[in-house]
Design a protein around this motif. Sequence first.
Motif, short mmCIF file in Angstrom:
data_model
loop_
_atom_site.label_atom_id
_atom_site.label_comp_id
_atom_site.label_asym_id
_atom_site.label_seq_id
_atom_site.Cartn_x
_atom_site.Cartn_y
_atom_site.Cartn_z
N ASN A 43 0.85 -1.18 0.00
CA ASN A 43 0.00 0.00 0.00
C ASN A 43 0.89 1.23 0.00
O ASN A 43 2.10 1.14 0.20
CB ASN A 43 -0.90 0.03 1.24
CG ASN A 43 -1.82 -1.17 1.34
OD1 ASN A 43 -2.09 -1.85 0.35
ND2 ASN A 43 -2.30 -1.45 2.54
N ALA A 44 0.29 2.41 -0.19
CA ALA A 44 1.05 3.65 -0.14
C ALA A 44 0.13 4.79 0.25
O ALA A 44 -1.07 4.76 -0.02
CB ALA A 44 1.72 3.95 -1.49
N GLY A 45 0.71 5.81 0.87
CA GLY A 45 -0.09 6.96 1.22
C GLY A 45 0.70 8.07 1.87
O GLY A 45 1.74 7.85 2.47
N HIS A 46 0.21 9.26 1.75
CA HIS A 46 0.64 10.52 2.34
C HIS A 46 1.08 11.49 1.24
O HIS A 46 2.10 11.29 0.59
CB HIS A 46 1.77 10.37 3.36
CG HIS A 46 1.74 11.49 4.38
ND1 HIS A 46 1.00 11.43 5.54
CD2 HIS A 46 2.33 12.70 4.38
CE1 HIS A 46 1.14 12.55 6.22
NE2 HIS A 46 1.95 13.35 5.53
N ASP A 47 0.27 12.51 1.06
CA ASP A 47 0.52 13.58 0.09
C ASP A 47 0.47 13.13 -1.37
O ASP A 47 0.95 13.86 -2.26
CB ASP A 47 1.85 14.29 0.37
CG ASP A 47 1.75 15.21 1.59
OD1 ASP A 47 0.62 15.40 2.09
OD2 ASP A 47 2.78 15.72 2.04
N LEU A 48 -0.11 11.99 -1.65
CA LEU A 48 -0.40 11.64 -3.03
C LEU A 48 -1.56 12.52 -3.50
O LEU A 48 -2.46 12.85 -2.73
CB LEU A 48 -0.76 10.16 -3.16
CG LEU A 48 0.37 9.19 -2.83
CD1 LEU A 48 -0.13 7.76 -2.84
CD2 LEU A 48 1.53 9.36 -3.81
N SER A 49 -1.51 12.92 -4.78
CA SER A 49 -2.47 13.91 -5.28
C SER A 49 -2.73 13.67 -6.76
O SER A 49 -2.09 12.82 -7.39
CB SER A 49 -1.90 15.32 -5.10
OG SER A 49 -0.77 15.50 -5.94
N LEU A 50 -3.64 14.46 -7.31
CA LEU A 50 -3.90 14.36 -8.75
C LEU A 50 -2.66 14.70 -9.57
O LEU A 50 -2.49 14.22 -10.69
CB LEU A 50 -5.05 15.30 -9.14
CG LEU A 50 -6.45 14.89 -8.72
CD1 LEU A 50 -7.46 15.97 -9.09
CD2 LEU A 50 -6.85 13.55 -9.34
N GLU A 51 -1.79 15.50 -9.01
CA GLU A 51 -0.57 15.89 -9.72
C GLU A 51 0.42 14.74 -9.83
O GLU A 51 1.06 14.54 -10.87
CB GLU A 51 0.10 17.07 -9.02
CG GLU A 51 1.43 17.49 -9.65
CD GLU A 51 2.16 18.56 -8.86
OE1 GLU A 51 3.16 19.08 -9.38
OE2 GLU A 51 1.73 18.87 -7.73
#
Length: 240
Positions: free
Chosen positions: A187-195
């Motif tokens: 899994n992954a996460g933190h500050d992932l965005s459309l950009e």
Amino acid sequence: MTRLSVNINKIATIRNARGGNNPNLVQVALDCERFGAQGITVHPRPDERHIRYQDVLDLHAVVTTEFNIEGNPDERFIELVKRVKPAQVTLVPDAPDAITSNAGWDTIRHADHLRRLIDTFKEDGIRVSIFVDADERMVEGAKAVGTDRIELYTEPYATQYPSDREAAVAPFVQAARKVQELGLGLNAGHDLSLENLRFFASNVPGLLEVSIGHALICDALYFGLENTIQLYRRELTTAE
């Protein structure tokens, strides 16, 4: 396909700013599912400044997609997770006064502690994920303590992405390959965005799930919640 779990902490922050129940957290979670979210993530903290412990119980009664509870495993958190028995618990080494998550576990230094926690949750059939930095040694340590998955802490990627996206993603690619080699889920996460999401998902092998909250809720202020969830799903689909 990489699954999208929507972290609804920020919805609770808005609600708590005025008291009452507007916005209705449970209804927002149901709407996120209806709009295409494949999971709901919450991160209760000891001061309950956003998600309250009662929220977790209320959500458990209605969420039909994957329910992921993340947080620092103090005694109250452990009791809550064992009571709810979500699909997944994600262990995060937050200090009580942390504004947001800012580091992964040292899975070597805290091996005995993590092993005991993982055994406790697995007794109840709960899948366990450990929040770690993109460091192969930490991934190996996670395997040694018996976790099912790891969640890569992606703030360093998001910070470097605007200036050098290839360099930003490189350590995550290496870590992901080690995850695959060891037979863990990723899994992954933190500050992932459309950009930055599509590039990350396109390059990091074996990515099963991303948990996204802050950026997604900010985007929803402009694009609307339903459209925003579809935009994030599209980024993940295009990355395949």
